[in-house]
Design a protein around this motif. Structure first.
Motif, PDB file in Angstrom:
ATOM      1  N   ALA A  66     -29.080  60.399  -5.551  1.00 47.52           N
ATOM      2  CA  ALA A  66     -27.926  59.727  -6.166  1.00 47.52           C
ATOM      3  C   ALA A  66     -27.000  60.737  -6.833  1.00 47.52           C
ATOM      4  N   ALA A  67     -27.584  61.751  -7.492  1.00 47.68           N
ATOM      5  CA  ALA A  67     -26.764  62.778  -8.146  1.00 47.68           C
ATOM      6  C   ALA A  67     -25.970  63.580  -7.123  1.00 47.68           C
ATOM      7  N   LEU A  68     -26.616  63.915  -5.994  1.00 50.01           N
ATOM      8  CA  LEU A  68     -25.923  64.666  -4.948  1.00 50.01           C
ATOM      9  C   LEU A  68     -24.784  63.843  -4.348  1.00 50.01           C
ATOM     10  N   GLU A  69     -25.047  62.587  -4.049  1.00 48.62           N
ATOM     11  CA  GLU A  69     -24.010  61.737  -3.459  1.00 48.62           C
ATOM     12  C   GLU A  69     -22.855  61.536  -4.433  1.00 48.62           C
ATOM     13  N   ARG A  70     -23.161  61.393  -5.711  1.00 46.39           N
ATOM     14  CA  ARG A  70     -22.091  61.238  -6.706  1.00 46.39           C
ATOM     15  C   ARG A  70     -21.248  62.507  -6.783  1.00 46.39           C
ATOM     16  N   THR A  71     -21.908  63.674  -6.718  1.00 43.65           N
ATOM     17  CA  THR A  71     -21.178  64.946  -6.765  1.00 43.65           C
ATOM     18  C   THR A  71     -20.237  65.078  -5.576  1.00 43.65           C
ATOM     19  N   ILE A  72     -20.724  64.696  -4.395  1.00 43.95           N
ATOM     20  CA  ILE A  72     -19.888  64.781  -3.192  1.00 43.95           C
ATOM     21  C   ILE A  72     -18.711  63.810  -3.277  1.00 43.95           C
ATOM     22  N   ALA A  73     -18.986  62.586  -3.734  1.00 48.41           N
ATOM     23  CA  ALA A  73     -17.914  61.592  -3.854  1.00 48.41           C
ATOM     24  C   ALA A  73     -16.852  62.050  -4.849  1.00 48.41           C
ATOM     25  N   ARG A  81     -16.958  73.021  -5.314  1.00 44.37           N
ATOM     26  CA  ARG A  81     -16.205  74.161  -4.784  1.00 44.37           C
ATOM     27  C   ARG A  81     -16.659  75.466  -5.450  1.00 44.37           C
ATOM     28  N   VAL A  82     -16.949  75.415  -6.751  1.00 46.50           N
ATOM     29  CA  VAL A  82     -17.420  76.611  -7.459  1.00 46.50           C
ATOM     30  C   VAL A  82     -18.761  77.065  -6.893  1.00 46.50           C
ATOM     31  N   VAL A  83     -19.671  76.099  -6.680  1.00 43.37           N
ATOM     32  CA  VAL A  83     -20.986  76.434  -6.123  1.00 43.37           C
ATOM     33  C   VAL A  83     -20.839  77.053  -4.737  1.00 43.37           C
ATOM     34  N   GLY A  84     -19.968  76.463  -3.919  1.00 42.97           N
ATOM     35  CA  GLY A  84     -19.771  76.999  -2.573  1.00 42.97           C
ATOM     36  C   GLY A  84     -19.139  78.379  -2.581  1.00 42.97           C
ATOM     37  N   ASP A  85     -18.139  78.586  -3.449  1.00 49.59           N
ATOM     38  CA  ASP A  85     -17.458  79.882  -3.492  1.00 49.59           C
ATOM     39  C   ASP A  85     -18.382  80.985  -3.994  1.00 49.59           C
ATOM     40  N   ILE A  86     -19.142  80.697  -5.051  1.00 42.19           N
ATOM     41  CA  ILE A  86     -20.007  81.734  -5.628  1.00 42.19           C
ATOM     42  C   ILE A  86     -21.244  81.947  -4.759  1.00 42.19           C
ATOM     43  N   GLY A  87     -21.917  80.851  -4.405  1.00 48.82           N
ATOM     44  CA  GLY A  87     -23.127  80.979  -3.598  1.00 48.82           C
ATOM     45  C   GLY A  87     -22.840  81.476  -2.204  1.00 48.82           C
ATOM     46  N   GLY A  88     -21.851  80.874  -1.551  1.00 47.09           N
ATOM     47  CA  GLY A  88     -21.510  81.293  -0.202  1.00 47.09           C
ATOM     48  C   GLY A  88     -20.827  82.641  -0.154  1.00 47.09           C
ATOM     49  N   GLY A  89     -20.321  83.103  -1.298  1.00 48.67           N
ATOM     50  CA  GLY A  89     -19.660  84.388  -1.348  1.00 48.67           C
ATOM     51  C   GLY A  89     -20.601  85.570  -1.478  1.00 48.67           C
TER      52      GLY A  89
END
Length: 385
Positions: free
Chosen positions: A107-114, A277-285
């Motif tokens: 539920a937390a993941l789906e809420r974050t995506i929404a 977006r922050v998680v993706g930029d930092i982690g994926g970076g």
């Protein structure tokens, strides 16, 4: 990624169909040529046998050599591409067990995506996702994000009206935060009125300043004076070469959108940046790969992870992703904290608060280790980095 893209481009050219721009034939063309040669040889087998200088074996061998040469080039280009990718991503991404197995975590993941879709203005995608998931987003929150992007669009079109209506409704909240948003909105409108007026008639802009900007005189006295003094340098051609040239720059209006988004998000109890977006930029970076490599090295050396809730390696972050002070006191060599913040003394040097108190004398003065004379410690101010 430039090296990887360069090698990929070479590989694409080698495997592409032959054209006028490619000097050598592709493998597909070479195979087609070999097949055509064999079919021609089959149809003229008698003449080929009689001609001792052009045997069937020689013809096949020549075509086979063309194919082998093309394959070697492709294998070489593929190997170089792999090395370039390995050099750019030196470690494999970490693999962890499934972290989203419980109902609460899902539920937390789906809420974050929404919320990510709503905050980035992808309302159609958000609507579809909410229909197909179990995420529960209150309708009023969706309406607020729609309002946010509607106001941002108005600001992009140089219309500050909707933004001003919002700031007036939330003036107490903005004043408690010490936000300059409302002042900046009026400043932007004043400058537009001023630059659109003729030298003989700047009165509409001045009237606007007296009506809307004067209430902010106490908090923005220096800026208020600059805004009115720049009138003497009109028209625009003179203003652009004056000490007030920055007021005529289009960049003066560019900060309105990010500042409004920041204050609007704060009124909803959210950060200015979108978490996903922050998680993706930092982690994926590259952060995930570095952390995984560090874990592997520590595991091999049988060392424990830091017990102070900090990373044992440095992760390079852009300025907007630095959420705490990075000041280190030059006297005590300790990093500043909320209880020991950096303080600037009257001479202009900055030291930690604890060091300031240790160096301070009963007279209220402090012997700065970098100045020959004493400075006032009572005039020290808190510096934010």
């Amino acid at each position: 990624m430039d090296a990887s893209l360069k090698e990929l481009s070479k590989l694409e050219k080698l495997t592409a169909e032959s054209s006028g721009k490619i000097k050598t034939a592709s493998i597909s063309d070479s195979l087609d040529a070999l097949l055509a040669t064999l079919q021609s040889a089959k149809a003229n087998i008698d003449s080929i046998i009689e001609d001792s200088g052009n045997t069937l074996a020689q013809v096949v061998e020549a075509r086979k050599k063309d194919i082998d040469d093309r394959q070697k080039e492709i294998y070489s280009a593929t190997a170089k591409l792999g090395k370039a990718i390995d050099k750019k991503f030196p470690a494999n991404l970490p693999s962890y067990p499934d972290l989203f197995e419980s109902d609460d975590s899902i539920a937390a993941l789906e809420r974050t995506i929404a919320l990510h879709f709503l905050r980035t203005g992808q309302f159609d995608t958000a609507h579809t996702f909410l229909e197909e998931s179990n995420a529960d987003i209150p309708p009023e929150l969706r309406t607020q994000f729609i309002e946010l992007h509607r106001i941002l669009k108005s600001l992009r079109n140089q219309d500050i009206g909707p933004a001003l209506l919002w700031t007036r409704r939330h003036r107490a909240f903005l004043q408690a935060r010490g936000s300059p948003l409302e002042f900046y909105l009026h400043r932007s409108q004043y400058i537009r009125l001023l630059l659109s007026s003729h030298l003989s008639n700047p009165l509409p802009a001045i009237s606007y300043a007296n009506a809307e900007l004067r209430p902010f005189f106490h908090d923005h006295q220096v800026e208020f004076q600059r805004l009115l003094n720049c009138v003497i340098y009109l028209p625009l051609s003179r203003l652009q070469s004056s000490p007030y040239a920055d007021l005529a720059s289009p960049s003066m209006h560019l900060e309105l959108e990010p500042l409004f988004a920041k204050e609007y998000s704060a009124s909803l109890g959210m950060s200015r940046q979108v978490p996903l977006r922050v998680v993706g930029d930092i982690g994926g970076g590259g952060a995930l790969a570095k952390i995984e490599k560090c874990r592997r090295v520590l595991r091999e050396r049988k060392n424990e992870w830091s017990q102070r809730d900090e990373l044992p390696i440095e992760i390079s972050l852009p300025p907007e992703n630095r959420y705490h002070s990075i000041f280190t006191c030059p006297v005590s060599k300790e990093q500043s904290t909320e209880h020991n913040p950096p303080m600037m003394i009257s001479c202009g040097h900055v030291i930690a608060k604890d060091s300031l108190q240790k160096l301070a004398k009963s007279s209220g003065r402090v012997k700065c280790p970098y100045c020959p004379t004493e400075s006032l410690s009572s005039a020290a101010i808190h510096v934010h980095f």
